[in-house]
Design a protein around this motif. Structure first.
Motif, PDB file in Angstrom:
ATOM      1  N   LEU A   1      -6.281   6.135 -12.781  1.00 48.61           N
ATOM      2  CA  LEU A   1      -5.631   4.961 -11.321  1.00 48.61           C
ATOM      3  C   LEU A   1      -7.383   4.190 -10.491  1.00 48.61           C
ATOM      4  CD1 LEU A   1      -3.254   7.259  -9.624  1.00 48.61           C
ATOM      5  CD2 LEU A   1      -3.439   4.773 -10.267  1.00 48.61           C
ATOM      6  N   PRO A   2      -8.339   5.067 -10.964  1.00 49.28           N
ATOM      7  CA  PRO A   2      -9.247   4.402  -9.917  1.00 49.28           C
ATOM      8  C   PRO A   2      -9.730   2.744 -10.485  1.00 49.28           C
ATOM      9  CG  PRO A   2     -10.171   6.119 -10.902  1.00 49.28           C
ATOM     10  CD  PRO A   2      -9.088   5.693 -10.559  1.00 49.28           C
ATOM     11  N   VAL A   3      -8.962   2.223 -11.333  1.00 45.93           N
ATOM     12  CA  VAL A   3      -9.506   1.596 -12.899  1.00 45.93           C
ATOM     13  C   VAL A   3      -8.182   0.253 -12.946  1.00 45.93           C
ATOM     14  CG1 VAL A   3      -9.807   0.433 -14.897  1.00 45.93           C
ATOM     15  CG2 VAL A   3     -11.223   1.892 -14.114  1.00 45.93           C
ATOM     16  N   ALA A   4      -6.794   0.895 -12.804  1.00 41.35           N
ATOM     17  CA  ALA A   4      -6.024   0.286 -12.801  1.00 41.35           C
ATOM     18  C   ALA A   4      -4.665   0.051 -11.250  1.00 41.35           C
ATOM     19  CB  ALA A   4      -5.416   0.907 -14.072  1.00 41.35           C
ATOM     20  N   GLY A   5      -5.188   1.232 -10.723  1.00 42.73           N
ATOM     21  CA  GLY A   5      -4.327   1.350  -9.377  1.00 42.73           C
ATOM     22  C   GLY A   5      -4.777  -0.038  -8.249  1.00 42.73           C
ATOM     23  N   ARG A   6      -4.033  -0.246  -7.324  1.00 41.36           N
ATOM     24  CA  ARG A   6      -3.755  -1.259  -6.664  1.00 41.36           C
ATOM     25  C   ARG A   6      -4.252  -0.661  -4.795  1.00 41.36           C
ATOM     26  NH1 ARG A   6      -0.457  -6.410  -7.824  1.00 41.36           N
ATOM     27  NH2 ARG A   6      -1.927  -6.253  -9.223  1.00 41.36           N
ATOM     28  N   PRO A   7      -5.273  -0.619  -4.422  1.00 41.13           N
ATOM     29  CA  PRO A   7      -5.165  -0.396  -2.437  1.00 41.13           C
ATOM     30  C   PRO A   7      -3.677  -0.461  -2.050  1.00 41.13           C
ATOM     31  CG  PRO A   7      -7.639  -1.690  -3.250  1.00 41.13           C
ATOM     32  CD  PRO A   7      -6.510  -1.960  -4.294  1.00 41.13           C
ATOM     33  N   GLY A   8      -4.117   0.745  -1.254  1.00 40.93           N
ATOM     34  CA  GLY A   8      -2.075   0.373  -0.034  1.00 40.93           C
ATOM     35  C   GLY A   8      -1.451   0.672  -0.913  1.00 40.93           C
ATOM     36  N   TRP A   9      -1.335   1.774  -2.644  1.00 40.41           N
ATOM     37  CA  TRP A   9       0.074   1.814  -3.038  1.00 40.41           C
ATOM     38  C   TRP A   9      -0.478   3.034  -3.123  1.00 40.41           C
ATOM     39  CZ3 TRP A   9       3.970  -0.792  -5.748  1.00 40.41           C
ATOM     40  CH2 TRP A   9       3.583  -2.132  -5.193  1.00 40.41           C
ATOM     41  N   ASP A  10       1.136   3.642  -3.172  1.00 43.61           N
ATOM     42  CA  ASP A  10       1.023   5.875  -3.372  1.00 43.61           C
ATOM     43  C   ASP A  10       2.004   5.462  -4.332  1.00 43.61           C
ATOM     44  OD1 ASP A  10       0.282   5.633  -1.416  1.00 43.61           O
ATOM     45  OD2 ASP A  10       2.468   5.643   0.147  1.00 43.61           O
ATOM     46  N   TYR A  11       1.475   6.377  -5.691  1.00 44.83           N
ATOM     47  CA  TYR A  11       1.976   6.355  -6.927  1.00 44.83           C
ATOM     48  C   TYR A  11       2.433   7.984  -7.368  1.00 44.83           C
ATOM     49  CZ  TYR A  11      -0.938   2.427  -7.685  1.00 44.83           C
ATOM     50  OH  TYR A  11      -1.035   1.230  -7.641  1.00 44.83           O
ATOM     51  N   VAL A  12       3.418   8.264  -7.827  1.00 44.02           N
ATOM     52  CA  VAL A  12       4.175   9.672  -8.087  1.00 44.02           C
ATOM     53  C   VAL A  12       4.237   9.222  -9.837  1.00 44.02           C
ATOM     54  CG1 VAL A  12       5.736  11.428  -8.027  1.00 44.02           C
ATOM     55  CG2 VAL A  12       4.950  10.651  -5.900  1.00 44.02           C
ATOM     56  N   LEU A  13       3.668  10.401 -10.022  1.00 39.14           N
ATOM     57  CA  LEU A  13       3.913  11.023 -12.143  1.00 39.14           C
ATOM     58  C   LEU A  13       4.806  12.424 -12.133  1.00 39.14           C
ATOM     59  CD1 LEU A  13       0.142  10.673 -13.029  1.00 39.14           C
ATOM     60  CD2 LEU A  13       1.626   8.619 -13.772  1.00 39.14           C
ATOM     61  N   VAL A  14       5.444  11.818 -12.257  1.00 37.14           N
ATOM     62  CA  VAL A  14       6.611  13.193 -12.607  1.00 37.14           C
ATOM     63  C   VAL A  14       6.635  13.659 -14.080  1.00 37.14           C
ATOM     64  CG1 VAL A  14       8.918  13.870 -12.629  1.00 37.14           C
ATOM     65  CG2 VAL A  14       7.956  12.147 -10.777  1.00 37.14           C
ATOM     66  N   GLY A  15       6.701  14.352 -14.497  1.00 34.41           N
ATOM     67  CA  GLY A  15       6.153  15.203 -15.747  1.00 34.41           C
ATOM     68  C   GLY A  15       8.368  15.397 -16.628  1.00 34.41           C
ATOM     69  N   ARG A  16       7.571  15.317 -17.928  1.00 30.98           N
ATOM     70  CA  ARG A  16       9.039  15.232 -18.658  1.00 30.98           C
ATOM     71  C   ARG A  16       8.887  16.705 -19.509  1.00 30.98           C
ATOM     72  NH1 ARG A  16      11.118   9.711 -20.691  1.00 30.98           N
ATOM     73  NH2 ARG A  16      11.806   8.658 -18.279  1.00 30.98           N
ATOM     74  N   GLN A  17       9.596  17.162 -19.890  1.00 30.46           N
ATOM     75  CA  GLN A  17      10.120  18.367 -20.902  1.00 30.46           C
ATOM     76  C   GLN A  17       9.561  18.066 -22.158  1.00 30.46           C
ATOM     77  OE1 GLN A  17      14.770  19.841 -21.251  1.00 30.46           O
ATOM     78  NE2 GLN A  17      13.061  21.718 -21.696  1.00 30.46           N
TER      79      GLN A  17
END
Length: 134
Positions: free
Chosen positions: A94-110
Motif C-alpha cells: 500500500l505505501p507504494v501502490a495505494g493512493r492518499p485519500g482512499w480507504d481500503y478493506v481487505l477481506v480474507g477468503r476461506q
C-alpha cells in the motif's frame, strides 16, 4: 514501560520504515460499511474494497486500511492467521501502490488467504490496486 510521546500518531496507526508512509487502521463499523458499498476487486486470495474519501472527511493519515475475515474462513486461529498475512501484504504494497485519500478493506477468503504463497498475495494486491485505480 514508557508511553509514546504525545502526538506520535493515532492509535492503530503504523509507519512503514522503508517509505515513511503512515497507514492507519479502520476501526469503525461505518467505515467498513462505506467501503463495502464502493469499488471492489476480487482476487484469488482476498477481496479488496476501496473508496475515495470525501474532502470533508478528516483522517489522521492519508491511507486507511481495514482487515476482516468472517467465520467462514475458519476458527479463531485460522482467521487471525489470515488477517496477519493481509496486514503484512498491506504493509508491503500500500505505501507504494495505494493512493492518499482512499480507504481500503481487505477481506480474507476461506482457505486461500492462509494457503497461497505470500509473494502471490503481494502481487495480487498490487494488481488489484492497479485495476481499481484505472
Amino acid at each position: 514501560m514508557d508511553a509514546p510521546p504525545p502526538g506520535d500518531g493515532p492509535s492503530g496507526a503504523f509507519s512503514v520504515p522503508e517509505t515513511g508512509t503512515k497507514l492507519s487502521v479502520l476501526t469503525q463499523r461505518a467505515d467498513f460499511l462505506r467501503a463495502a458499498r464502493a469499488r471492489r476487486q476480487p482476487m484469488p486470495g482476498f477481496l479488496l474494497q476501496a473508496r475515495l474519501r470525501a474532502p470533508e472527511e478528516v483522517a489522521a493519515t492519508p491511507i486507511r486500511i481495514g482487515f476482516t475475515c468472517s467465520k467462514k474462513v475458519g476458527n479463531a486461529v485460522a482467521r487471525n492467521r489470515a488477517k496477519r498475512r493481509l496486514r503484512e501484504i498491506a504493509r508491503a504494497v500500500l505505501p507504494v501502490a495505494g493512493r492518499p485519500g482512499w480507504d481500503y478493506v481487505l477481506v480474507g477468503r476461506q482457505g486461500e488467504t492462509a494457503d497461497l504463497p505470500f509473494d502471490q498475495l503481494k502481487a495480487d494486491l498490487a494488481q488489484a490496486l492497479g485495476k481499481l485505480h484505472r
